[in-house]
Every structure is written in structure tokens, then in C-alpha cells.
Motif scaffolding. Structure first.
Motif, mmCIF file in Angstrom:
data_model
loop_
_atom_site.group_PDB
_atom_site.id
_atom_site.type_symbol
_atom_site.label_atom_id
_atom_site.label_comp_id
_atom_site.label_asym_id
_atom_site.label_seq_id
_atom_site.Cartn_x
_atom_site.Cartn_y
_atom_site.Cartn_z
ATOM 1 N N ILE A 24 44.720 60.793 49.913
ATOM 2 C CA ILE A 24 45.425 59.861 49.037
ATOM 3 C C ILE A 24 46.620 59.209 49.726
ATOM 4 N N PRO A 25 47.530 59.940 50.362
ATOM 5 C CA PRO A 25 48.682 59.275 51.002
ATOM 6 C C PRO A 25 48.257 58.269 52.071
ATOM 7 N N TYR A 26 47.272 58.644 52.863
ATOM 8 C CA TYR A 26 46.798 57.750 53.921
ATOM 9 C C TYR A 26 46.208 56.464 53.345
ATOM 10 N N LEU A 27 45.384 56.583 52.299
ATOM 11 C CA LEU A 27 44.726 55.397 51.744
ATOM 12 C C LEU A 27 45.675 54.550 50.902
ATOM 13 N N LEU A 28 46.675 55.160 50.297
ATOM 14 C CA LEU A 28 47.694 54.357 49.626
ATOM 15 C C LEU A 28 48.465 53.510 50.637
ATOM 16 N N GLU A 29 48.602 54.020 51.843
ATOM 17 C CA GLU A 29 49.330 53.303 52.896
ATOM 18 C C GLU A 29 48.499 52.202 53.535
ATOM 19 N N THR A 30 47.187 52.422 53.645
ATOM 20 C CA THR A 30 46.356 51.513 54.446
ATOM 21 C C THR A 30 45.446 50.601 53.636
ATOM 22 N N THR A 31 45.207 50.885 52.364
ATOM 23 C CA THR A 31 44.354 50.020 51.549
ATOM 24 C C THR A 31 45.063 48.695 51.275
ATOM 25 N N LYS A 32 44.304 47.611 51.350
ATOM 26 C CA LYS A 32 44.856 46.270 51.152
ATOM 27 C C LYS A 32 44.267 45.637 49.894
ATOM 28 N N PHE A 33 45.007 44.690 49.316
ATOM 29 C CA PHE A 33 44.462 43.869 48.242
ATOM 30 C C PHE A 33 43.565 42.794 48.852
ATOM 31 N N GLY A 34 42.413 42.589 48.247
ATOM 32 C CA GLY A 34 41.507 41.556 48.711
ATOM 33 C C GLY A 34 41.014 40.693 47.571
ATOM 34 N N ILE A 35 40.250 39.679 47.919
ATOM 35 C CA ILE A 35 39.559 38.841 46.940
ATOM 36 C C ILE A 35 38.122 38.714 47.425
#
Length: 295
Positions: A24-35
Motif C-alpha cells: 500500500i505505501p509503495y503504490l500510494l506513492e507511485t500510482t498516477k491519475f490517468g484518463i
């Protein structure tokens, strides 16, 4: 990115339910908003200015068709109505109105492909009309036009960009994460375009290639350290600033291979348009980089 409570809770729940609470901490840091944009049916040319992929563009009557340096008519690929996308742009990167239109030259070789990204103001878009493509364009094919529907997505790192050590444990590995990854992204069968997020690739160096050309005008030699050093040299030796420039490269658009439209990027690959974040926020769509990835 700035997480809303609901999106954060949704992501954390999916990860916990699938034994990836440790990530969870890693993916909260690296996940981006996309369209992501999906095909919704044949293009309706009686309504100019709608988002579209393939077919013909809508252009102001006094605009010339984009040409290559050899005098060939470029091939139209997609147009995106920015007002339609605005409600899904959770990173607030795009202009709020007007339209972006994407054209491409010859897709050989796969790097530094000649292209154009045209930007229209709201006033120019209001005057735009259906413009049939020239009889011959650089791609030498006719592509079917489809209307598009956009939606906001979450884009975790894909297999080329993910830190496997932060994902895998003795109990779960990337194979198990891949199913969660697809669920987080909310992929659909009709998806054909993606804005922002991580480019489809085998390697995590697409941003190095784009930054090197945009900042120095040099082609990438597939050595990340070499690219970083060349960019740093251009920036007065500031390696930290060079790393920031590379990190700020934005995948403006990814166009997938699609049988309905007729797109096939080499061996069923994808076409990429990249831009520096600084240029994107300034509306400098004349400063973009185009490349192709195919396995």
C-alpha cells in the motif's frame, strides 16, 4: 498526486483483499491519475469537435493540413475535446477547453517519429469543420473513425516500471498482482487511448529517451546513465535537475493497436506522445516527442 479519501480507500481495499497490504505505501506513492478513452461507436461527422479516433479530423477552415519535412501529408490519428476530458483530468494538467489533434508521419524508425500535435482554442474549435483526409498520407492506409468516451483511471506502475521487491512476498508475486493491477486500472475491451500514467514498454527508460531529445536534440543510445549525463551537461552539470526533468516527462498519449480502427503499430504495439510537464502546463504542444513500442 493528491489522493481523495474515496480513491485512496478503494485502492487500499483492493490491495488488502488480495494480500497486497504490504504494498500500500509503495503504490500510494507511485500510482498516477490517468484518463482512458474507449470507442463508443462510429464517428458522427455532423457534430464537429467531438473526441474521435481514426477517420478524419475537424479543423478550422483556414488551417493547413500538417505536412512532413519531405512534403507528405501526415496521417490523422485522434482528436480530444478538452472540455470533455476536463472532468476526468484529476491531475489538472490539460487546458480546460479547446481541442488537441494528433498527427503522425512515417513510423520508421520507431524513435523520434515526425509528428504534430495541434491545439485549438475554444474559439477555433467553434469554427472547426470536418476535413476529409488527403487521398495519400504517410501511413498509406485509411482508418475507420470512432467516437470516444473518456473516464478517469488509476495507473499503477506496469511490469516495466514496478519495483518487484516492493510487491512480492513469500506468499504472493507479480502473477497474483497482475490481476489486481487490471482491476485497479478498470480496463475495458473498447479502450484505445490512454493519457498519463506509465507507457507500455519492456523497459523503464521511455522518459529518458524523450527527455534527451526534447532537451538536447540527441537520439537515445539505450543507456540510461549516458542520457542522464548528457541532459545534466545541457543543464550546467546539475544531475539532480536532470533527474527531475526525466521524472517530469509526461506520457501525453498512448495509442493502442486496434483492429476496428485499423491501427497496427509494427507487431501490434503502441504509439507514444511525450511532453515535458513544464511545456504541458504552458500549452507548448509544439514541444513533444513521438516514439513507438512493439515487442
Amino acid at each position: 498526486m493528491q489522493w481523495t479519501g474515496q480513491k485512496r480507500n478503494d485502492l487500499e481495499t483492493k490491495l488488502r483483499d488480495n494480500q497486497f497490504a504490504h504494498a500500500i505505501p509503495y503504490l500510494l506513492e507511485t500510482t498516477k491519475f490517468g484518463i482512458r478513452c474507449a470507442k463508443t461507436g462510429p464517428a458522427d461527422y455532423s457534430k464537429p469537435g467531438r473526441s474521435r479516433v481514426g477517420g478524419d479530423p475537424d479543423l478550422p477552415p483556414d488551417w493547413e493540413w500538417p505536412m512532413t519535412s519531405d512534403g507528405e501529408a501526415m496521417t490523422f490519428l485522434a482528436q480530444l475535446n478538452l472540455q470533455e476530458l476536463a472532468q476526468h483530468d484529476e491531475s489538472s494538467l490539460l487546458p480546460k477547453e479547446g481541442m488537441l489533434s494528433f498527427f503522425v508521419g512515417v513510423d520508421e524508425p520507431a524513435y523520434h517519429i515526425e509528428h504534430r500535435v495541434l491545439v485549438m482554442t475554444a474559439e477555433q474549435l467553434a469554427a472547426a469543420v470536418h476535413r476529409p483526409s488527403p487521398e495519400e498520407t504517410t501511413m498509406e492506409e485509411t482508418f475507420e473513425g470512432f467516437a470516444l468516451s473518456a473516464r478517469a483511471t488509476l495507473e499503477p506502475p506496469n511490469y516495466a516500471y514496478i519495483d518487484y521487491d516492493r510487491i512480492e512476498t513469500d506468499d504472493v508475486g507479480y502473477d497474483e498482482f497482475e490481476a489486481v493491477y487490471q482491476d485497479i486500472r478498470d480496463e475495458g475491451e473498447q479502450d484505445i487511448l490512454q493519457l498519463f500514467g506509465y507507457p507500455t514498454s519492456q523497459h523503464d527508460d521511455a522518459e529518458y529517451e524523450a527527455a534527451l531529445m526534447l532537451l538536447t536534440g540527441k537520439n537515445y543510445d539505450y543507456k540510461m546513465d549516458s542520457a542522464l549525463n548528457q541532459i545534466a551537461k545541457k543543464l550546467g552539470g546539475d544531475k539532480d535537475k536532470a533527474k527531475q526533468e526525466i521524472g517530469d516527462i509526461v506520457m501525453l498519449l498512448e495509442i493502442d493497436t486496434d483492429n476496428d480502427v485499423g491501427f497496427c503499430w509494427w507487431d501490434a504495439g503502441v504509439l507514444h506522445y511525450f511532453i515535458r510537464k513544464e511545456d504541458l502546463l504552458a500549452g507548448r504542444f509544439d514541444r513533444t516527442y513521438c516514439s513507438l513500442y512493439s515487442s
